[in-house]
Design a protein around this motif. Structure first.
Motif, mmCIF file in Angstrom:
data_model
loop_
_atom_site.group_PDB
_atom_site.id
_atom_site.type_symbol
_atom_site.label_atom_id
_atom_site.label_comp_id
_atom_site.label_asym_id
_atom_site.label_seq_id
_atom_site.Cartn_x
_atom_site.Cartn_y
_atom_site.Cartn_z
ATOM 1 N N TYR A 1 38.791 43.665 13.528
ATOM 2 C CA TYR A 1 39.382 44.764 12.768
ATOM 3 C C TYR A 1 38.317 45.694 12.188
ATOM 4 O O TYR A 1 38.589 46.868 11.908
ATOM 5 N N GLU B 1 49.582 46.183 10.428
ATOM 6 C CA GLU B 1 49.919 45.125 9.468
ATOM 7 C C GLU B 1 51.309 45.369 8.891
ATOM 8 O O GLU B 1 52.090 44.428 8.681
ATOM 9 N N TRP C 1 45.048 41.548 17.083
ATOM 10 C CA TRP C 1 46.102 40.817 16.368
ATOM 11 C C TRP C 1 46.787 39.758 17.229
ATOM 12 O O TRP C 1 47.758 39.150 16.804
ATOM 13 N N SER D 1 41.672 39.798 13.437
ATOM 14 C CA SER D 1 42.318 40.677 12.463
ATOM 15 C C SER D 1 41.881 40.386 11.041
ATOM 16 O O SER D 1 42.256 41.101 10.113
ATOM 17 N N ASP E 1 47.458 36.259 15.642
ATOM 18 C CA ASP E 1 48.464 36.341 14.588
ATOM 19 C C ASP E 1 49.869 36.479 15.180
ATOM 20 O O ASP E 1 50.819 35.831 14.726
#
Length: 267
Positions: free
Chosen positions: A247, A259, A125, A92, A128
């Motif tokens: 990304y 996000e 993602w 990401s 994260d």
């Protein structure tokens, strides 16, 4: 008796040996077959990933005499370093945290419309989300979203974020989103009919996503227009997903919305 080599190729016709060069991160080489020039990002068993000056990633096989280094033919090989090279960024674009433990899952959740959406969010993602302790679940469309949100009962310690396909003012999806949005539930969306369309055409080697006539199944229409097998769209999606490395392979309209949801749920 004299012994002769089985190789009867005259010496002047034999290819000259070329140097073997470790594919260290940052090494800039060119793949002559495509003309793609970039720096080594990672080197795995049998493949090397290059990134050009525009941020585009390409994966190539580690074949003998397969690259040019400063105009000279070389054979790239895996580095012999005992310590594996760790990426400094996640897919990401966030700063990577090597060895970090996954956080215990929060009460808050992110819902997406379907399995393909969930797989794409996980690929880009996933690192994260594990650090933040956010679980992603998928819905089967948005028609039942009001009852799902009511059952979830979002609150200050259990925020709910929802990603919706084709969230355009005036559509059915838009009206449903307006019903469930609150201080603790956020519904956002991208303008694409399907999550496939959020993958940049350039990352798939196509000029653009084709237009599909209204009333025709979008995935089937896309596959037929591009000459892809339309009888198994699930397999086609897996092939698309393999071309997404970070990304940089996704459209900004999707990046910003995901996000936004992560920030909302973890606030």
């Amino acid at each position: 008796m004299r012994q002769y080599s089985a190789d009867l190729t005259p010496p002047w016709k034999k290819p000259k040996p070329v140097p073997e060069v470790p594919a260290e991160p940052g090494l800039v080489v060119e793949e002559p077959g495509t003309g793609f020039c970039g720096a080594v990002i990672r080197c795995e068993a049998g493949t090397v990933t290059l990134e050009d000056r525009f941020g585009k990633l390409r994966v190539f096989p580690l074949e003998p005499r397969g690259f040019l280094l400063e105009g000279r033919v070389v054979t790239l090989v895996r580095p012999t370093s005992s310590a594996p090279v760790r990426p400094t960024r996640t897919a990401s674009g966030s700063v990577a945290v090597p060895g970090a433990w996954a956080r215990v899952a929060r009460a808050g959740r992110i819902y997406v419309e379907g399995r393909h959406d969930a797989e794409l969010v996980e690929k880009v993602w996933g690192d994260d989300l594990r650090i933040e302790g956010v679980v992603v679940e998928y819905l089967e469309g948005v028609d039942d979203l009001p009852s799902i949100v009511a059952e979830f009962a979002p609150g200050p310690d259990a925020r709910l974020g929802v990603l919706v396909d084709h969230l355009v003012p005036g559509t059915k999806e838009w009206r449903i989103a307006q019903q469930v949005t609150s201080d603790h539930a956020l519904v956002v969306g991208h303008p694409y009919i399907d999550i496939w369309e959020a993958v940049k055409p350039s990352s798939l080697g196509i000029a653009a996503w084709p237009r599909v006539p209204h009333g025709q199944d979008w995935k089937t229409g896309v596959c037929k227009a591009l000459g892809w097998p339309s009888e198994n769209t699930g397999a086609v999606w897996q092939a698309i997903l393999k071309r997404v490395n970070s990304y940089k392979d996704l459209e900004p309209e999707l990046l910003g919305r995901v996000e936004e949801l992560i920030d909302f749920v973890t606030a």
